[in-house]
Write a protein that holds these residues in place. Sequence first.
Motif, PDB file in Angstrom:
ATOM      1  N   ALA A 146      -5.409  -9.307  -9.295  1.00 24.05           N
ATOM      2  CA  ALA A 146      -6.691  -9.137 -10.108  1.00 24.05           C
ATOM      3  C   ALA A 146      -7.297  -7.887 -10.284  1.00 24.05           C
ATOM      4  O   ALA A 146      -7.512  -7.456 -11.047  1.00 24.05           O
ATOM      5  N   LEU A 147      -7.138  -7.097  -9.169  1.00 23.48           N
ATOM      6  CA  LEU A 147      -7.432  -5.649  -8.979  1.00 23.48           C
ATOM      7  C   LEU A 147      -6.912  -4.639  -9.808  1.00 23.48           C
ATOM      8  O   LEU A 147      -7.374  -3.800 -10.478  1.00 23.48           O
ATOM      9  N   TYR A 148      -5.439  -4.994  -9.912  1.00 21.96           N
ATOM     10  CA  TYR A 148      -4.521  -3.966 -10.668  1.00 21.96           C
ATOM     11  C   TYR A 148      -4.050  -4.680 -12.244  1.00 21.96           C
ATOM     12  O   TYR A 148      -3.068  -3.959 -12.854  1.00 21.96           O
ATOM     13  N   CYS A 159       1.529  -9.609 -10.266  1.00 21.18           N
ATOM     14  CA  CYS A 159       1.581  -9.984  -8.883  1.00 21.18           C
ATOM     15  C   CYS A 159       1.772 -11.468  -9.091  1.00 21.18           C
ATOM     16  O   CYS A 159       1.346 -12.128  -9.668  1.00 21.18           O
ATOM     17  N   ARG A 181       2.448   1.530  -3.548  1.00 24.03           N
ATOM     18  CA  ARG A 181       1.662   1.352  -4.632  1.00 24.03           C
ATOM     19  C   ARG A 181       1.757   2.343  -5.893  1.00 24.03           C
ATOM     20  O   ARG A 181       1.755   1.933  -6.820  1.00 24.03           O
ATOM     21  N   GLU A 227      -3.185 -12.432  -4.457  1.00 27.59           N
ATOM     22  CA  GLU A 227      -3.829 -12.687  -5.420  1.00 27.59           C
ATOM     23  C   GLU A 227      -5.146 -11.966  -5.886  1.00 27.59           C
ATOM     24  O   GLU A 227      -5.407 -11.357  -6.964  1.00 27.59           O
ATOM     25  N   ALA A 228      -5.550 -11.376  -4.932  1.00 29.18           N
ATOM     26  CA  ALA A 228      -6.644 -10.199  -4.987  1.00 29.18           C
ATOM     27  C   ALA A 228      -6.083  -9.034  -5.591  1.00 29.18           C
ATOM     28  O   ALA A 228      -6.570  -8.234  -6.369  1.00 29.18           O
ATOM     29  N   ILE A 229      -5.001  -8.417  -5.133  1.00 28.61           N
ATOM     30  CA  ILE A 229      -3.992  -7.214  -5.769  1.00 28.61           C
ATOM     31  C   ILE A 229      -3.884  -7.518  -7.281  1.00 28.61           C
ATOM     32  O   ILE A 229      -3.954  -6.546  -7.929  1.00 28.61           O
ATOM     33  N   LYS A 232       0.751  -1.508   0.035  1.00 24.33           N
ATOM     34  CA  LYS A 232       0.063  -0.076   0.059  1.00 24.33           C
ATOM     35  C   LYS A 232       0.699   1.143  -0.061  1.00 24.33           C
ATOM     36  O   LYS A 232       0.677   2.235  -0.744  1.00 24.33           O
ATOM     37  N   GLN A 263      -3.717  -2.067 -15.013  1.00 25.39           N
ATOM     38  CA  GLN A 263      -2.810  -1.080 -15.114  1.00 25.39           C
ATOM     39  C   GLN A 263      -1.500  -1.796 -15.127  1.00 25.39           C
ATOM     40  O   GLN A 263      -0.428  -1.025 -14.859  1.00 25.39           O
TER      41      GLN A 263
END
Length: 265
Positions: A180-182, A189, A134, A176-178, A131, A185
């Motif tokens: 997918a989220l980014y 990961c 980031r 895993e979530a990060i 974070k 952009q």
Amino acid sequence: MTSAAPRPVALVTGGSSGIGRACAIRLGESHEVWLTYHHGQAAAEAVVETILRRGGQARALKLDTGSAESIHAAHAEFVGAQQGRNMPRLDALIANAGTFGDGYRFFIDMEEKEWDAVWAVNAIGVIRVFKAFRELLLPGGTVVNVSTISAPLGAIGYKSHGHYGASKAAADAFFEAIGALYAAQGLRCINLVPGLIDTRMLHDHFAHELDAYRGAIPMQRFGEPEEIARLIARLVSADPKLPIGRIAADGGWLQKGWQRIQAPH
């Protein structure tokens, strides 16, 4: 005569020993490396000297991943040191720092303070580091979360290691979530799952059962930190469009299927 293009920048947490040390030295061949330490300043500075002696660029950065204040201070120092550039940058974050706790004991008998410290570093801390950095990683950076084989498979062996595998599995889920989220952009990961690697941590916590663990590995040997470092360097330099998720470097354990090791007490 034009000056050389600036090197990409890599941040390696826990870079003073073990996998982190090997990774910092390997990435020092191609990157400007920032390696973090908590207690081991002298060891971290020795790694920096090794990289500089080989013609690389490196700095040591004090960072306790279990402390939000320390993470914010390290971020400020990192950004402040790059003020001469058009924009501070970070091309690769190697989330390697972790802790097993203070000694070998059944996890259910750990003191609450030690239990909390393991989770603060291994699960919460790695996400706080992400974070904080980031905005420097996006778009197009690479994050390698150095996990452990006990995360996807449960506690290696038996009673004493549940806290470590569980905390690392939590970090895996976060990344895993990060990822997918980014992904849109350009952020890659990677959850990298080493097997048992020949480090001080291995000998500190598995000294009385090394033969049992070695015999359970299909390759019949422990991995070397330099082997993991070479893999990380390849992942960081890979085509940014290459989709990568979880990669195991475990001597064949996951491939053969998991069997609980009947190690001695």
